[in-house]
Design a protein around this motif. Sequence first.
Motif, PDB file in Angstrom:
ATOM      1  N   LEU A 219       0.830  -1.217   0.000  1.00 58.01           N
ATOM      2  CA  LEU A 219       0.000   0.000   0.000  1.00 58.01           C
ATOM      3  C   LEU A 219       0.863   1.265   0.000  1.00 58.01           C
ATOM      4  CD1 LEU A 219      -2.785  -1.093   2.523  1.00 58.01           C
ATOM      5  CD2 LEU A 219      -3.019  -0.833   0.050  1.00 58.01           C
ATOM      6  N   ALA A 220       1.999   1.225   0.693  1.00 58.33           N
ATOM      7  CA  ALA A 220       2.900   2.381   0.713  1.00 58.33           C
ATOM      8  C   ALA A 220       3.722   2.450  -0.572  1.00 58.33           C
ATOM      9  CB  ALA A 220       3.809   2.333   1.935  1.00 58.33           C
ATOM     10  N   PHE A 223       1.626   4.077  -3.197  1.00 63.71           N
ATOM     11  CA  PHE A 223       1.538   5.531  -3.059  1.00 63.71           C
ATOM     12  C   PHE A 223       2.823   6.171  -3.562  1.00 63.71           C
ATOM     13  CE2 PHE A 223       2.276   9.615  -1.152  1.00 63.71           C
ATOM     14  CZ  PHE A 223       1.079  10.263  -1.409  1.00 63.71           C
ATOM     15  N   PRO A 227       5.257  10.276  -5.897  1.00 62.76           N
ATOM     16  CA  PRO A 227       6.440  10.986  -5.378  1.00 62.76           C
ATOM     17  C   PRO A 227       7.724  10.636  -6.125  1.00 62.76           C
ATOM     18  CG  PRO A 227       5.115  10.179  -3.556  1.00 62.76           C
ATOM     19  CD  PRO A 227       4.482   9.655  -4.812  1.00 62.76           C
ATOM     20  N   ALA A 228       7.869   9.398  -6.557  1.00 62.56           N
ATOM     21  CA  ALA A 228       9.084   9.024  -7.294  1.00 62.56           C
ATOM     22  C   ALA A 228       9.208   9.839  -8.578  1.00 62.56           C
ATOM     23  CB  ALA A 228       9.076   7.521  -7.598  1.00 62.56           C
ATOM     24  N   LEU A 231       9.794  13.715  -7.489  1.00 63.19           N
ATOM     25  CA  LEU A 231      11.118  13.996  -6.926  1.00 63.19           C
ATOM     26  C   LEU A 231      12.238  13.555  -7.863  1.00 63.19           C
ATOM     27  CD1 LEU A 231      10.367  12.847  -3.241  1.00 63.19           C
ATOM     28  CD2 LEU A 231      10.394  15.195  -4.120  1.00 63.19           C
ATOM     29  N   LEU A 233      13.022  10.565  -8.927  1.00 68.70           N
ATOM     30  CA  LEU A 233      13.706   9.321  -8.548  1.00 68.70           C
ATOM     31  C   LEU A 233      13.486   8.216  -9.574  1.00 68.70           C
ATOM     32  CD1 LEU A 233      12.672   9.364  -4.784  1.00 68.70           C
ATOM     33  CD2 LEU A 233      14.891  10.008  -5.728  1.00 68.70           C
TER      34      LEU A 233
ATOM     35  N   ASN B  86       1.679  22.090  -7.509  1.00 70.13           N
ATOM     36  CA  ASN B  86       1.681  22.510  -8.919  1.00 70.13           C
ATOM     37  C   ASN B  86       0.274  22.450  -9.535  1.00 70.13           C
ATOM     38  OD1 ASN B  86       1.366  19.767  -9.102  1.00 70.13           O
ATOM     39  ND2 ASN B  86       3.309  19.371 -10.170  1.00 70.13           N
ATOM     40  N   ARG B  87      -0.680  21.982  -8.751  1.00 69.49           N
ATOM     41  CA  ARG B  87      -2.074  22.042  -9.208  1.00 69.49           C
ATOM     42  C   ARG B  87      -2.839  23.159  -8.491  1.00 69.49           C
ATOM     43  NH1 ARG B  87      -3.319  15.532  -8.712  1.00 69.49           N
ATOM     44  NH2 ARG B  87      -1.612  14.880 -10.075  1.00 69.49           N
ATOM     45  N   TYR B  94       9.087  21.819  -1.640  1.00 75.09           N
ATOM     46  CA  TYR B  94       9.153  20.911  -0.491  1.00 75.09           C
ATOM     47  C   TYR B  94      10.365  21.240   0.370  1.00 75.09           C
ATOM     48  CZ  TYR B  94       5.989  18.024  -3.296  1.00 75.09           C
ATOM     49  OH  TYR B  94       4.933  17.573  -4.039  1.00 75.09           O
ATOM     50  N   SER B 122       9.330  16.739   1.814  1.00 84.50           N
ATOM     51  CA  SER B 122       9.722  15.545   1.073  1.00 84.50           C
ATOM     52  C   SER B 122      10.658  14.702   1.920  1.00 84.50           C
ATOM     53  CB  SER B 122      10.410  15.920  -0.243  1.00 84.50           C
ATOM     54  OG  SER B 122      11.607  16.629   0.018  1.00 84.50           O
ATOM     55  N   VAL B 124      13.368  11.409   1.303  1.00 82.12           N
ATOM     56  CA  VAL B 124      14.021  10.468   0.395  1.00 82.12           C
ATOM     57  C   VAL B 124      15.026   9.653   1.192  1.00 82.12           C
ATOM     58  CG1 VAL B 124      15.465  10.183  -1.660  1.00 82.12           C
ATOM     59  CG2 VAL B 124      13.767  12.014  -1.588  1.00 82.12           C
ATOM     60  N   GLY B 127      16.740   5.530  -1.985  1.00 80.65           N
ATOM     61  CA  GLY B 127      16.180   5.611  -3.323  1.00 80.65           C
ATOM     62  C   GLY B 127      14.671   5.693  -3.393  1.00 80.65           C
ATOM     63  N   ARG B 128      14.002   5.704  -2.240  1.00 77.76           N
ATOM     64  CA  ARG B 128      12.545   5.800  -2.232  1.00 77.76           C
ATOM     65  C   ARG B 128      12.139   7.171  -1.710  1.00 77.76           C
ATOM     66  NH1 ARG B 128      10.019   2.481   1.241  1.00 77.76           N
ATOM     67  NH2 ARG B 128       8.210   2.307  -0.104  1.00 77.76           N
ATOM     68  N   GLY B 129      11.069   7.723  -2.273  1.00 75.58           N
ATOM     69  CA  GLY B 129      10.666   9.070  -1.898  1.00 75.58           C
ATOM     70  C   GLY B 129       9.211   9.132  -1.472  1.00 75.58           C
ATOM     71  N   ASP B 130       8.888  10.159  -0.699  1.00 73.87           N
ATOM     72  CA  ASP B 130       7.506  10.394  -0.290  1.00 73.87           C
ATOM     73  C   ASP B 130       7.330  11.906  -0.113  1.00 73.87           C
ATOM     74  OD1 ASP B 130       4.862  10.001   0.631  1.00 73.87           O
ATOM     75  OD2 ASP B 130       5.453   8.171   1.666  1.00 73.87           O
ATOM     76  N   VAL B 131       6.096  12.350  -0.184  1.00 78.11           N
ATOM     77  CA  VAL B 131       5.808  13.773  -0.021  1.00 78.11           C
ATOM     78  C   VAL B 131       4.551  13.959   0.827  1.00 78.11           C
ATOM     79  CG1 VAL B 131       6.886  14.564  -2.177  1.00 78.11           C
ATOM     80  CG2 VAL B 131       4.504  13.796  -2.203  1.00 78.11           C
ATOM     81  N   HIS B 160      -5.101   8.788   1.877  1.00 81.67           N
ATOM     82  CA  HIS B 160      -3.675   8.460   1.858  1.00 81.67           C
ATOM     83  C   HIS B 160      -3.170   8.603   3.292  1.00 81.67           C
ATOM     84  CE1 HIS B 160      -3.843   9.862  -2.576  1.00 81.67           C
ATOM     85  NE2 HIS B 160      -4.138   8.589  -2.464  1.00 81.67           N
ATOM     86  N   LYS B 162      -0.886   8.854   6.397  1.00 83.86           N
ATOM     87  CA  LYS B 162       0.495   9.262   6.688  1.00 83.86           C
ATOM     88  C   LYS B 162       0.955   8.676   8.010  1.00 83.86           C
ATOM     89  CE  LYS B 162       0.807  12.386   3.286  1.00 83.86           C
ATOM     90  NZ  LYS B 162       1.644  12.149   2.114  1.00 83.86           N
ATOM     91  N   VAL B 175       6.035   7.975   5.819  1.00 80.16           N
ATOM     92  CA  VAL B 175       5.643   7.125   4.700  1.00 80.16           C
ATOM     93  C   VAL B 175       4.127   7.227   4.547  1.00 80.16           C
ATOM     94  CG1 VAL B 175       5.401   5.033   6.133  1.00 80.16           C
ATOM     95  CG2 VAL B 175       5.887   4.797   3.700  1.00 80.16           C
ATOM     96  N   THR B 176       3.668   7.121   3.314  1.00 83.29           N
ATOM     97  CA  THR B 176       2.243   7.241   3.017  1.00 83.29           C
ATOM     98  C   THR B 176       1.731   5.945   2.403  1.00 83.29           C
ATOM     99  OG1 THR B 176       2.698   9.538   2.439  1.00 83.29           O
ATOM    100  CG2 THR B 176       0.515   8.683   1.862  1.00 83.29           C
ATOM    101  N   ALA B 177       0.580   5.481   2.859  1.00 83.15           N
ATOM    102  CA  ALA B 177      -0.045   4.277   2.285  1.00 83.15           C
ATOM    103  C   ALA B 177      -1.386   4.667   1.660  1.00 83.15           C
ATOM    104  CB  ALA B 177      -0.252   3.227   3.367  1.00 83.15           C
TER     105      ALA B 177
END
Lengths: 305, 305
Positions: A219-220, A223, A227-228, A231, A233, B86-87, B94, B122, B124, B127-131, B160, B162, B175-177
């Motif tokens: 699930l994470a 999501f 973001p990848a 950002l 990535l 950006n919307r 970030y 943000s 990171v 190698g994994r990112g989240d916002v 989502h 957090k 991390v976000t699921a």
Amino acid sequence: MRPSAVAKRRGAIYSDNMGQQDFIAVDWGTTNRRAYRLREGVVIDSMADGLGVTAVSPGGFEQEVAQLRARLGDMPMLLAGMVGSNRGWVDAGYAATPATLEQIAAAMVTPMEGVRIIPGISHVADGRGDVMRGEEVQLLGAMCAGLAPRDALLCQPGTHCKWAWMTDGAIARFVTAMTGEMFALLKNHALIGQEMTGDVSPGDAFADGVRDGARGDVLASLFGVRPASLLGLRARADAASYVSGLLIGADCAAHAAGERVHLLADPTLGAFYASAIAQLGGLAVRIDSQAAFIAGATRLWETMT
Amino acid sequence: MRPSAVAKRRGAIYSDNMGQQDFIAVDWGTTNRRAYRLREGVVIDSMADGLGVTAVSPGGFEQEVAQLRARLGDMPMLLAGMVGSNRGWVDAGYAATPATLEQIAAAMVTPMEGVRIIPGISHVADGRGDVMRGEEVQLLGAMCAGLAPRDALLCQPGTHCKWAWMTDGAIARFVTAMTGEMFALLKNHALIGQEMTGDVSPGDAFADGVRDGARGDVLASLFGVRPASLLGLRARADAASYVSGLLIGADCAAHAAGERVHLLADPTLGAFYASAIAQLGGLAVRIDSQAAFIAGATRLWETMT
């Protein structure tokens, strides 16, 4: 109708000049069907079309059978798949695990003279249940034809991926994952679907997905697709490959990590599963799923008659 | 515009008779917004409506700000949430983890005089990112207000969900699921959606879902929903509760098994998460998320001016 009665009638009714041993085996699914005229395990003729059970009106199956016979020959038929569900012609029920080919042959139902429908298989353990309908012919056929050993783990990837543990030639237990359906759901309806516009291809993004899928936090990881991109990535064009790897990786890690797996799949999907299985320390052995179906149907026919 | 300039202008422009310390804090999300007139940490007035950023035309934000001021008072504004994406109105970027309230205050952007927009955060690693964008005000506010300790795991369930690990008052990682979105996807578009017509309620089916979710084979457990109905293992009316438990259980097991979790949630969803956390050996502490937002916005305002 007992097997002996079928054999007797078959002699009387289906004495055309195409060979008394011939019969028609149909893999009749929800959205399509594939029919084979078989003689002693060899395909004499075949056809496929989109007339799955949802395209046939209630009461329309006798006419469909007549048309299949007009196309392939007037002979007895063995039907497998969703045609035997409560959404099909008649509900052929389920044989419980452990299920052998002989048990399935003995539990067939007869919606009309000269037509037999194979039951599905159910598995219940620890309060959890699963069902299959149609896949059992391939699974048991792979074993009959010597394409897989009598004790083995078999996998049928697809919309609903089946994992079956065979013991002494019987389907001992199995589990189904909604892997393919989940990919389609995400691509067509999820927010990350906007990212999943690229082709699914083998490569680094797919392998990254398999690695993350095996981590067990799907699930994470799902999501994380947007973001990848945001950002920088992962290239947005790689998102669909990553999600495919993630789902297939989660599926393989849960059911076959480090195992020898006999894969019944089309070449494209089979290659993705084989890659994920290898990445997770297992070994995939590819099997011709049509050959397995033909072998299973032929053995069922021989057992019955 | 530097904080000193804002303070100066605020004195000149916003010298209405409602008190010079007042400001308007807006939690401006994708589909709705909530605005508070605040004075020294106390809500003087508030409003909420469905004018999220997707309902505002590009170039329409200045007019929306004027209307919010006509409603709540002509004073400076602090905007958080997707309005800074950006919307939204302008992309406020970030701030990277570990992120403190002071760093966020220093990184605000000024789309027009007297209006500040908070950046997102943000994270990171490996190698994994989240916002996140908007949630940071609640997270940091909970700490400012003493609603959670400065070293804690906080959780904001929702579409989502957090999970944020706070260290010495900073957002150290998160991390976000896509837990809530996944439930909606399944209910509205999956084959098992046909089973998910009952209400989601606490009870045995939810708890069974939590247990299965923690087993880490979600794709198979989801497929199992229909067989459970077919084989009479679970009442069809319980399917939605089971799926909710399954997803929340998978989410909590992956991020908070056995942990003390500070929950920022509405009462209904908070109760489900608290139940799953307790079932998995943890302890949930409920926090008033509106109080956390007010505290966070107030401290950001004080830090800035």
